[in-house]
Design a protein around this motif. Structure first.
Motif, PDB file in Angstrom:
ATOM      1  N   ALA A 156       0.838  -1.207   0.000  1.00  0.00           N
ATOM      2  CA  ALA A 156       0.000   0.000   0.000  1.00  0.00           C
ATOM      3  C   ALA A 156       0.871   1.255   0.000  1.00  0.00           C
ATOM      4  CB  ALA A 156      -0.930  -0.008   1.211  1.00  0.00           C
ATOM      5  N   ARG A 157       1.928   1.245   0.787  1.00  0.00           N
ATOM      6  CA  ARG A 157       2.838   2.397   0.828  1.00  0.00           C
ATOM      7  C   ARG A 157       3.492   2.615  -0.534  1.00  0.00           C
ATOM      8  NH1 ARG A 157       7.660   1.846   4.942  1.00  0.00           N
ATOM      9  NH2 ARG A 157       8.171   0.234   3.410  1.00  0.00           N
ATOM     10  N   ALA A 158       3.862   1.527  -1.203  1.00  0.00           N
ATOM     11  CA  ALA A 158       4.499   1.644  -2.510  1.00  0.00           C
ATOM     12  C   ALA A 158       3.544   2.193  -3.567  1.00  0.00           C
ATOM     13  CB  ALA A 158       5.033   0.280  -2.953  1.00  0.00           C
ATOM     14  N   LEU A 159       2.249   1.925  -3.403  1.00  0.00           N
ATOM     15  CA  LEU A 159       1.273   2.292  -4.421  1.00  0.00           C
ATOM     16  C   LEU A 159       0.524   3.582  -4.139  1.00  0.00           C
ATOM     17  CD1 LEU A 159      -0.215  -1.270  -5.027  1.00  0.00           C
ATOM     18  CD2 LEU A 159       1.080   0.078  -6.687  1.00  0.00           C
ATOM     19  N   VAL A 160       0.620   4.106  -2.928  1.00  0.00           N
ATOM     20  CA  VAL A 160      -0.219   5.236  -2.548  1.00  0.00           C
ATOM     21  C   VAL A 160       0.086   6.487  -3.375  1.00  0.00           C
ATOM     22  CG1 VAL A 160       1.241   6.173  -0.693  1.00  0.00           C
ATOM     23  CG2 VAL A 160      -1.267   6.361  -0.535  1.00  0.00           C
ATOM     24  N   GLY A 161       1.287   6.608  -3.881  1.00  0.00           N
ATOM     25  CA  GLY A 161       1.646   7.745  -4.719  1.00  0.00           C
ATOM     26  C   GLY A 161       1.288   7.562  -6.175  1.00  0.00           C
ATOM     27  N   ASP A 162       0.586   6.457  -6.506  1.00  0.00           N
ATOM     28  CA  ASP A 162       0.145   6.141  -7.866  1.00  0.00           C
ATOM     29  C   ASP A 162       1.304   6.089  -8.857  1.00  0.00           C
ATOM     30  OD1 ASP A 162      -1.798   5.428  -9.710  1.00  0.00           O
ATOM     31  OD2 ASP A 162      -2.158   7.499 -10.341  1.00  0.00           O
ATOM     32  N   PRO A 163       2.316   5.252  -8.586  1.00  0.00           N
ATOM     33  CA  PRO A 163       3.440   5.131  -9.521  1.00  0.00           C
ATOM     34  C   PRO A 163       3.023   4.369 -10.771  1.00  0.00           C
ATOM     35  CG  PRO A 163       3.614   3.454  -7.840  1.00  0.00           C
ATOM     36  CD  PRO A 163       2.443   4.322  -7.448  1.00  0.00           C
ATOM     37  N   PHE A 164       3.819   4.503 -11.819  1.00  0.00           N
ATOM     38  CA  PHE A 164       3.560   3.753 -13.048  1.00  0.00           C
ATOM     39  C   PHE A 164       4.109   2.332 -12.945  1.00  0.00           C
ATOM     40  CE2 PHE A 164       4.627   8.177 -14.592  1.00  0.00           C
ATOM     41  CZ  PHE A 164       3.312   8.601 -14.634  1.00  0.00           C
ATOM     42  N   ILE A 165       5.177   2.178 -12.179  1.00  0.00           N
ATOM     43  CA  ILE A 165       5.934   0.926 -12.146  1.00  0.00           C
ATOM     44  C   ILE A 165       6.142   0.493 -10.709  1.00  0.00           C
ATOM     45  CG2 ILE A 165       8.147  -0.172 -12.747  1.00  0.00           C
ATOM     46  CD1 ILE A 165       8.314   2.224 -14.879  1.00  0.00           C
ATOM     47  N   LEU A 166       5.935  -0.798 -10.461  1.00  0.00           N
ATOM     48  CA  LEU A 166       6.188  -1.367  -9.142  1.00  0.00           C
ATOM     49  C   LEU A 166       7.327  -2.365  -9.269  1.00  0.00           C
ATOM     50  CD1 LEU A 166       5.057  -1.352  -6.213  1.00  0.00           C
ATOM     51  CD2 LEU A 166       3.759  -3.387  -6.839  1.00  0.00           C
ATOM     52  N   LEU A 167       8.366  -2.180  -8.464  1.00  0.00           N
ATOM     53  CA  LEU A 167       9.506  -3.096  -8.425  1.00  0.00           C
ATOM     54  C   LEU A 167       9.450  -3.867  -7.119  1.00  0.00           C
ATOM     55  CD1 LEU A 167      12.318  -0.714  -9.738  1.00  0.00           C
ATOM     56  CD2 LEU A 167      10.922  -2.311 -11.056  1.00  0.00           C
ATOM     57  N   ALA A 168       9.383  -5.182  -7.200  1.00  0.00           N
ATOM     58  CA  ALA A 168       9.229  -6.028  -6.011  1.00  0.00           C
ATOM     59  C   ALA A 168      10.381  -7.018  -5.947  1.00  0.00           C
ATOM     60  CB  ALA A 168       7.889  -6.771  -6.058  1.00  0.00           C
ATOM     61  N   ASP A 169      11.182  -6.915  -4.891  1.00  0.00           N
ATOM     62  CA  ASP A 169      12.360  -7.774  -4.719  1.00  0.00           C
ATOM     63  C   ASP A 169      12.057  -8.819  -3.654  1.00  0.00           C
ATOM     64  OD1 ASP A 169      14.857  -8.877  -4.774  1.00  0.00           O
ATOM     65  OD2 ASP A 169      15.932  -7.090  -4.109  1.00  0.00           O
ATOM     66  N   GLU A 170      11.827 -10.055  -4.078  1.00  0.00           N
ATOM     67  CA  GLU A 170      11.494 -11.176  -3.182  1.00  0.00           C
ATOM     68  C   GLU A 170      10.353 -10.798  -2.213  1.00  0.00           C
ATOM     69  OE1 GLU A 170      12.589 -14.069  -3.607  1.00  0.00           O
ATOM     70  OE2 GLU A 170      14.498 -13.902  -4.660  1.00  0.00           O
ATOM     71  N   PRO A 171       9.194 -10.369  -2.730  1.00  0.00           N
ATOM     72  CA  PRO A 171       8.139  -9.867  -1.850  1.00  0.00           C
ATOM     73  C   PRO A 171       7.491 -10.913  -0.961  1.00  0.00           C
ATOM     74  CG  PRO A 171       7.316 -10.088  -4.087  1.00  0.00           C
ATOM     75  CD  PRO A 171       8.798 -10.334  -4.153  1.00  0.00           C
ATOM     76  N   THR A 172       7.707 -12.211  -1.242  1.00  0.00           N
ATOM     77  CA  THR A 172       7.094 -13.255  -0.413  1.00  0.00           C
ATOM     78  C   THR A 172       8.121 -14.066   0.366  1.00  0.00           C
ATOM     79  OG1 THR A 172       7.125 -14.911  -2.203  1.00  0.00           O
ATOM     80  CG2 THR A 172       5.200 -13.463  -2.075  1.00  0.00           C
ATOM     81  N   ALA A 173       9.373 -13.636   0.358  1.00  0.00           N
ATOM     82  CA  ALA A 173      10.448 -14.433   0.967  1.00  0.00           C
ATOM     83  C   ALA A 173      10.229 -14.662   2.453  1.00  0.00           C
ATOM     84  CB  ALA A 173      11.797 -13.776   0.728  1.00  0.00           C
ATOM     85  N   CYS A 174       9.596 -13.701   3.151  1.00  0.00           N
ATOM     86  CA  CYS A 174       9.406 -13.825   4.596  1.00  0.00           C
ATOM     87  C   CYS A 174       7.999 -14.291   4.957  1.00  0.00           C
ATOM     88  CB  CYS A 174       9.688 -12.477   5.271  1.00  0.00           C
ATOM     89  SG  CYS A 174      11.393 -11.925   5.087  1.00  0.00           S
ATOM     90  N   LEU A 175       7.256 -14.794   3.980  1.00  0.00           N
ATOM     91  CA  LEU A 175       5.854 -15.140   4.211  1.00  0.00           C
ATOM     92  C   LEU A 175       5.614 -16.631   4.040  1.00  0.00           C
ATOM     93  CD1 LEU A 175       4.164 -12.275   2.136  1.00  0.00           C
ATOM     94  CD2 LEU A 175       4.896 -12.239   4.537  1.00  0.00           C
ATOM     95  N   ASP A 176       4.549 -17.106   4.711  1.00  0.00           N
ATOM     96  CA  ASP A 176       4.142 -18.495   4.492  1.00  0.00           C
ATOM     97  C   ASP A 176       3.415 -18.586   3.156  1.00  0.00           C
ATOM     98  OD1 ASP A 176       1.472 -17.630   4.846  1.00  0.00           O
ATOM     99  OD2 ASP A 176       1.499 -18.130   6.974  1.00  0.00           O
ATOM    100  N   SER A 177       3.077 -19.811   2.764  1.00  0.00           N
ATOM    101  CA  SER A 177       2.510 -20.048   1.439  1.00  0.00           C
ATOM    102  C   SER A 177       1.203 -19.298   1.214  1.00  0.00           C
ATOM    103  CB  SER A 177       2.288 -21.557   1.245  1.00  0.00           C
ATOM    104  OG  SER A 177       1.726 -21.816  -0.014  1.00  0.00           O
ATOM    105  N   ALA A 178       0.316 -19.316   2.211  1.00  0.00           N
ATOM    106  CA  ALA A 178      -0.991 -18.666   2.054  1.00  0.00           C
ATOM    107  C   ALA A 178      -0.847 -17.156   1.890  1.00  0.00           C
ATOM    108  CB  ALA A 178      -1.891 -18.986   3.249  1.00  0.00           C
TER     109      ALA A 178
END
Length: 227
Positions: A156-178
């Motif tokens: 949400a913080r990354a998107l709140v400024g309405d950017p054109f491009i989102l760069l995500a570096d290992e966004p699920t690395a610290c999360l469980d499967s669900a």
């Protein structure tokens, strides 16, 4: 359709004594509005270096970075912060939330830096957190949030400024499967429904299901796996 983001023969070399080591070596690829481009590869293959160059955080040694057709890789140090702030949103594996701010305040911070008025900040933040499924967690501090909730706040913080491009570096690395699946679904939604261009680096095998193109990076070189 013109690519939203394009790399042309992009390279980053580091000097180790008398030897030049290529962290990224002549990489070319593009991503269109509404697409997710997934970059896979082992640790040390250059994924994070590539994303840092694409996001104008790290300067390339050679090659070009085109943002909607404009070469931004060689802009001055004075111009780059404006491009980063206006055009890019960044999501990392370790969340990077301020522990002393609530979820809402963490998201609002991105707009406060742009001097957006308090009323508009709150409206945008509340709307986006609700769309991220956090309408009942807005006033919680990070210590009281689960890993999945923290990552949704970070998105949400990354998107709140309405950017054109989102760069995500290992966004699920610290999360469980669900929770990882929830994050991938969110990224796909923002790409497909809102026309964002998403470039994601991930080891998670489930990421392939959500990608429009998959690129494999090894020893700094890239090849198309699916297109």
């Amino acid at each position: 359709m013109r690519p939203m983001l394009e790399a042309r023969a992009l390279s980053k070399h580091y000097q180790q004594g008398s030897i030049a080591v290529a962290a990224v070596d002549s990489v070319s690829f593009s991503v269109l509005p509404g697409e997710i481009a997934l970059i896979i590869g082992p640790s040390g293959s250059g994924k994070s270096t590539l994303l840092s160059m694409l996001g104008c955080i790290l300067r390339p040694t050679s090659g070009a970075i085109l943002l909607a057709g404009r070469d931004v890789g060689r802009l001055s140090d004075r111009e780059l912060p404006r491009i980063r702030g206006r055009c890019f949103g960044f999501v990392f594996q370790s969340f990077h939330l301020f522990p002393f701010l609530t979820a809402r305040e963490n998201v609002e911070t991105a707009l406060r830096l742009r001097k957006v008025s308090a009323s508009v900040r709150r409206e945008r933040t509340v709307d986006l957190l609700a769309r991220c499924g956090l309408e009942d967690r807005m006033d919680f501090y990070p210590a009281s949030l689960s890993g999945g909730e923290k990552q949704r706040v970070a998105i949400a913080r990354a998107l709140v400024g309405d950017p054109f491009i989102l760069l995500a570096d290992e966004p699920t690395a610290c999360l469980d499967s669900a929770n990882g699946e929830i994050v991938f679904e969110m990224l796909r939604h923002f790409a497909q429904e809102e026309g964002k261009a998403v470039v994601m680096a991930s080891h998670d095998p489930k990421a392939r299901r959500f990608a429009d193109r998959v690129y494999s990076l090894a020893d700094g070189r890239i090849e198309v796996v699916t297109d």
